[in-house]
Design an enzyme around this catalytic site. Structure first.
Site, PDB file in Angstrom:
ATOM      1  N   VAL A 132       0.850  -1.278   0.064  1.00  0.00           N
ATOM      2  CA  VAL A 132       0.052   0.091  -0.072  1.00  0.00           C
ATOM      3  C   VAL A 132       0.808   1.174   0.007  1.00  0.00           C
ATOM      4  O   VAL A 132       1.602   1.566   0.841  1.00  0.00           O
ATOM      5  CB  VAL A 132      -1.141   0.066   1.229  1.00  0.00           C
ATOM      6  CG1 VAL A 132      -1.746   1.285   1.038  1.00  0.00           C
ATOM      7  CG2 VAL A 132      -1.812  -1.197   1.295  1.00  0.00           C
ATOM      8  N   PRO A 133       1.097   1.802  -0.859  1.00  0.00           N
ATOM      9  CA  PRO A 133       2.335   2.729  -1.154  1.00  0.00           C
ATOM     10  C   PRO A 133       1.982   4.108  -0.610  1.00  0.00           C
ATOM     11  O   PRO A 133       2.032   5.290  -1.641  1.00  0.00           O
ATOM     12  CB  PRO A 133       2.245   2.927  -2.864  1.00  0.00           C
ATOM     13  CG  PRO A 133       1.089   2.639  -3.429  1.00  0.00           C
ATOM     14  CD  PRO A 133       0.289   1.663  -2.491  1.00  0.00           C
ATOM     15  N   CYS A 134       1.918   4.146   0.518  1.00  0.00           N
ATOM     16  CA  CYS A 134       1.526   5.377   1.390  1.00  0.00           C
ATOM     17  C   CYS A 134       2.527   6.295   1.379  1.00  0.00           C
ATOM     18  O   CYS A 134       2.437   7.504   1.533  1.00  0.00           O
ATOM     19  CB  CYS A 134       1.274   4.968   2.488  1.00  0.00           C
ATOM     20  SG  CYS A 134       2.540   4.260   3.656  1.00  0.00           S
ATOM     21  N   HIS A 135       3.815   5.785   0.853  1.00  0.00           N
ATOM     22  CA  HIS A 135       4.901   6.882   0.640  1.00  0.00           C
ATOM     23  C   HIS A 135       4.492   7.895  -0.583  1.00  0.00           C
ATOM     24  O   HIS A 135       5.373   8.883  -0.723  1.00  0.00           O
ATOM     25  CB  HIS A 135       6.198   6.161   0.420  1.00  0.00           C
ATOM     26  CG  HIS A 135       6.337   5.362  -0.745  1.00  0.00           C
ATOM     27  ND1 HIS A 135       5.702   4.108  -0.511  1.00  0.00           N
ATOM     28  CD2 HIS A 135       6.981   5.593  -2.071  1.00  0.00           C
ATOM     29  CE1 HIS A 135       5.954   3.357  -1.819  1.00  0.00           C
ATOM     30  NE2 HIS A 135       6.703   4.436  -2.687  1.00  0.00           N
ATOM     31  N   ARG A 136       3.761   7.413  -1.488  1.00  0.00           N
ATOM     32  CA  ARG A 136       3.465   8.147  -2.597  1.00  0.00           C
ATOM     33  C   ARG A 136       2.382   9.351  -2.339  1.00  0.00           C
ATOM     34  O   ARG A 136       1.926   9.923  -3.396  1.00  0.00           O
ATOM     35  CB  ARG A 136       2.979   7.297  -3.946  1.00  0.00           C
ATOM     36  CG  ARG A 136       4.069   6.628  -4.152  1.00  0.00           C
ATOM     37  CD  ARG A 136       3.667   5.218  -5.486  1.00  0.00           C
ATOM     38  NE  ARG A 136       4.474   4.447  -5.700  1.00  0.00           N
ATOM     39  CZ  ARG A 136       4.261   3.097  -6.025  1.00  0.00           C
ATOM     40  NH1 ARG A 136       3.072   2.614  -5.939  1.00  0.00           N
ATOM     41  NH2 ARG A 136       5.467   2.131  -6.334  1.00  0.00           N
TER      42      ARG A 136
END
Length: 151
Positions: free
Chosen positions: A119-123
């Site tokens: 879940v690419p929350c860094h994006r």
DNA sequence: TTGACCTGGCCGC
DNA sequence: GCGGCCAGGTCAA
């Protein structure tokens, strides 16, 4: 009967612990918290290959199954964030607008993300800059750099 | 019940 | 432009 598997991946920016229950990833986090006797890295070989490519700066789409949180609000946030492809970034505000919520609530939901990268929350960044990250902004900055963004 | 979180809009100066 | 305030959803204390 739930079968739990543990894996440890050594990335260029720190150790990553992965936990899977049955065939779903339940946790992927920047820490070294696996008892050696429990490790089952072979089971994760496909995922680790993709992580290899990812940390080499290559475009990777993670296709493994992940376990979403029970909470319906977080499910909406996570599903929205999972639509982001490699190299794409968005803001907390944008995610909030898509799901009809507020940026603050989106940030809170993402802070509980157990499956980093998948879940690419860094994006997801703040309008005013990189924003925060539960594992430290430094890691977020490095991940974004791998995908071609400088902050 | 309160305060703390990975934010952003609005207000007053 | 900048500082202060507070809505937002959830959870730990």
């Amino acid at each position: 009967m739930t079968e739990v598997r543990y894996g440890l991946y050594k990335s260029s920016i720190g150790p990553i612990t992965v936990i899977a229950e049955d065939d779903e990833i339940t946790m992927l986090d920047f820490c070294d918290c696996v008892e050696k006797g429990l490790m089952n890295n072979e089971w994760f070989s496909d995922l680790f290959q993709k992580l290899d490519m990812y940390f080499q700066g290559k475009r990777v789409e993670f296709t493994v199954k992940i376990r979403l949180p029970m909470n319906p609000f977080r499910q909406r946030v996570f599903k929205e964030v999972m639509k982001l492809r490699w190299g794409e970034i968005t803001t907390y505000k944008h995610v909030a607008e898509r799901i009809g919520s507020s940026p603050r609530a989106v940030g809170t939901a993402l802070s509980k993300n157990q499956t980093l990268l998948l879940v690419p929350c860094h994006r997801v960044i703040a309008e005013s800059g990189i924003g925060g990250y539960s594992r430290g902004v430094d890691i977020k900055r490095k991940l974004l750099k791998l995908e071609g963004h400088e902050f």
